[in-house]
Write an enzyme that holds these catalytic residues in place. Structure first.
Site, mmCIF file in Angstrom:
data_model
loop_
_atom_site.group_PDB
_atom_site.id
_atom_site.type_symbol
_atom_site.label_atom_id
_atom_site.label_comp_id
_atom_site.label_asym_id
_atom_site.label_seq_id
_atom_site.Cartn_x
_atom_site.Cartn_y
_atom_site.Cartn_z
ATOM 1 N N LYS A 182 -10.356 5.679 -6.781
ATOM 2 C CA LYS A 182 -9.538 5.746 -8.010
ATOM 3 C C LYS A 182 -9.832 4.544 -8.885
ATOM 4 C CE LYS A 182 -6.538 2.223 -7.124
ATOM 5 N NZ LYS A 182 -6.669 0.947 -7.754
ATOM 6 N N ASP A 210 -0.895 2.764 -1.653
ATOM 7 C CA ASP A 210 -1.707 3.676 -2.472
ATOM 8 C C ASP A 210 -2.005 4.998 -1.774
ATOM 9 O OD1 ASP A 210 -1.950 1.983 -4.635
ATOM 10 O OD2 ASP A 210 -3.910 1.182 -4.042
HETATM 11 P P1 ATP Z 1 -6.854 -1.503 -2.802
HETATM 12 O O1 ATP Z 1 -7.342 -1.106 -4.164
HETATM 13 O O2 ATP Z 1 -6.182 -0.364 -2.026
HETATM 14 O O3 ATP Z 1 -6.096 -2.777 -2.745
HETATM 15 P P2 ATP Z 1 -9.536 -2.161 -2.311
HETATM 16 O O4 ATP Z 1 -10.173 -1.002 -2.968
HETATM 17 O O5 ATP Z 1 -9.563 -3.451 -3.045
HETATM 18 O O6 ATP Z 1 -8.090 -1.789 -1.901
HETATM 19 P P3 ATP Z 1 -10.544 -1.392 0.251
HETATM 20 O O7 ATP Z 1 -11.982 -1.058 0.145
HETATM 21 O O8 ATP Z 1 -9.572 -0.279 0.317
HETATM 22 O O9 ATP Z 1 -10.181 -2.406 -0.928
HETATM 23 O O10 ATP Z 1 -10.400 -2.295 1.537
HETATM 24 C C1 ATP Z 1 -9.693 -3.451 1.689
HETATM 25 C C2 ATP Z 1 -9.839 -3.870 3.153
HETATM 26 O O11 ATP Z 1 -9.287 -2.833 3.983
HETATM 27 C C3 ATP Z 1 -11.283 -4.003 3.604
HETATM 28 O O12 ATP Z 1 -11.768 -5.304 3.398
HETATM 29 C C4 ATP Z 1 -11.213 -3.649 5.069
HETATM 30 O O13 ATP Z 1 -11.018 -4.815 5.846
HETATM 31 C C5 ATP Z 1 -9.970 -2.786 5.228
HETATM 32 N N1 ATP Z 1 -10.279 -1.356 5.571
HETATM 33 C C6 ATP Z 1 -9.756 -0.679 6.597
HETATM 34 N N2 ATP Z 1 -10.216 0.578 6.658
HETATM 35 C C7 ATP Z 1 -11.079 0.717 5.639
HETATM 36 C C8 ATP Z 1 -11.890 1.788 5.195
HETATM 37 N N3 ATP Z 1 -11.904 2.981 5.814
HETATM 38 N N4 ATP Z 1 -12.644 1.601 4.092
HETATM 39 C C9 ATP Z 1 -12.618 0.393 3.463
HETATM 40 N N5 ATP Z 1 -11.889 -0.659 3.861
HETATM 41 C C10 ATP Z 1 -11.117 -0.509 4.931
#
Ligand code: ATP
Length: 288
Positions: A11, A138
């Site tokens: 998203k 989220d």
């Molecule tokens: P958000 O926007 O929900 O705050 P984000 O997009 O910045 O998150 P994500 O890629 O969702 O970041 O991941 C944040 C952390 O979650 C990663 O650094 C990782 O340690 C953990 N994580 C756990 N499961 C997953 C997964 N399936 N994919 C990505 N990250 C994951």
């Protein structure tokens, strides 16, 4: 043995405001969420090893274990429904990790849906969302997908009609930003400029891409940019090459640009490639 293939869409935020810090440590937010055509492939199979949940991904930086949100999603439903089987989950990541695109939450949402279908648990979307919020703020939105207003900690959802279609560049610079770090630094009472979420929602309802684009704003960008000026460099390339607008998504550092002209968008992609400002770069569109 059955096997399911699910697309877990990332998203972006067309608007993101942080209203206040709550007593429980969470923040109250006001956001417009939009699913985009950058997705992880999730393959879920049942196995005969009762109680075993195996998660593998193509990213060595990701926990292939109990901290993976896909593992936690499978565990939550399989425990509750006492599923007499095991499951194997493979995640092929395209959504930038720690990029502000809710990749982990989206994998979590896709796994909840997949486990529900694979083991015929019969949960409604609403019931999946109630369980999802325990795993991440989220996650309920990621279960719903499309265009929506998200309030509260992000789980109070109002569905909107699909946002007007465009050519969308998603550009992740080669830096990682932890969501917790950005929340730790934001001072809601001191925010000077905020997005007008109602006005963005109205532009979406009117199908008015230009007005919608002109209103994009993310208050977290003002925090993240201080540490990562590369975010502004990418936005400048997009704007100089015909984007209607360009901002950061979520807590960053991923930047997106909205174009109404496909040729300009393609050209901006090649300028970004040559400039070497990005680690991951996609030309895509909204998904509803
Ligand atoms: P958000 O926007 O929900 O705050 P984000 O997009 O910045 O998150 P994500 O890629 O969702 O970041 O991941 C944040 C952390 O979650 C990663 O650094 C990782 O340690 C953990 N994580 C756990 N499961 C997953 C997964 N399936 N994919 C990505 N990250 C994951």
């Amino acid at each position: 043995m059955r096997e399911l293939y699910i697309k877990a869409y990332g998203k972006i935020n067309l608007g993101l405001d942080v209203i206040r810090k709550r007593e429980d440590g969470y923040h109250d937010l006001d956001m417009i969420m939009q699913s985009v055509g950058v997705y992880d492939d999730i393959i879920i199979k049942d196995t005969e090893n009762i109680g075993e949940i195996k998660v593998e991904t193509d990213r060595f930086v990701l926990e292939n274990n109990k901290d993976n949100l896909a593992y936690r999603a499978a565990k939550l439903l399989m425990d509750e429904f006492d599923v007499k089987a095991g499951v194997s989950i493979y995640i092929y990541k395209r959504i930038p990790v720690a990029g502000g695109m809710a990749g982990g939450s989206s994998d979590c949402a896709a796994t909840l849906k997949g486990i529900n279908e694979l083991f015929e648990l019969g949960l409604s979307e609403e019931e999946l969302r109630e369980r999802g919020v325990k795993l991440g703020a989220d996650v309920p939105y990621c279960i719903m997908g499309g265009t929506a207003i998200a309030r509260g900690i992000g789980d109070e959802l109002t569905k909107l009609p699909p946002a007007p279609q465009c050519h969308l560049i998603i550009a992740k610079p080669p830096v990682s930003v932890s969501t917790a770090y950005v929340y730790g630094r934001i001072r809601p009472a001191e925010i000077e400029k905020r997005p007008d979420i109602e006005q963005i929602a109205n532009a979406i309802k009117d199908g008015d891409l230009k007005t919608m684009a002109s209103l994009l704003y993310n208050v977290m960008e003002d925090v993240t940019v201080g540490d990562y000026p590369i975010i502004k460099d990418i936005e400048k390339v997009m704007l100089d090459n015909g984007a209607l607008n360009s901002i950061m998504s979520g807590s960053g550092p991923t930047v997106f640009g909205i174009f109404d002209d496909e040729e300009k968008a393609k050209n901006a992609v090649s300028v970004l490639e040559k400039a070497g400002l990005t680690e991951q770069l996609y030309l895509t569109e909204f998904v509803n």
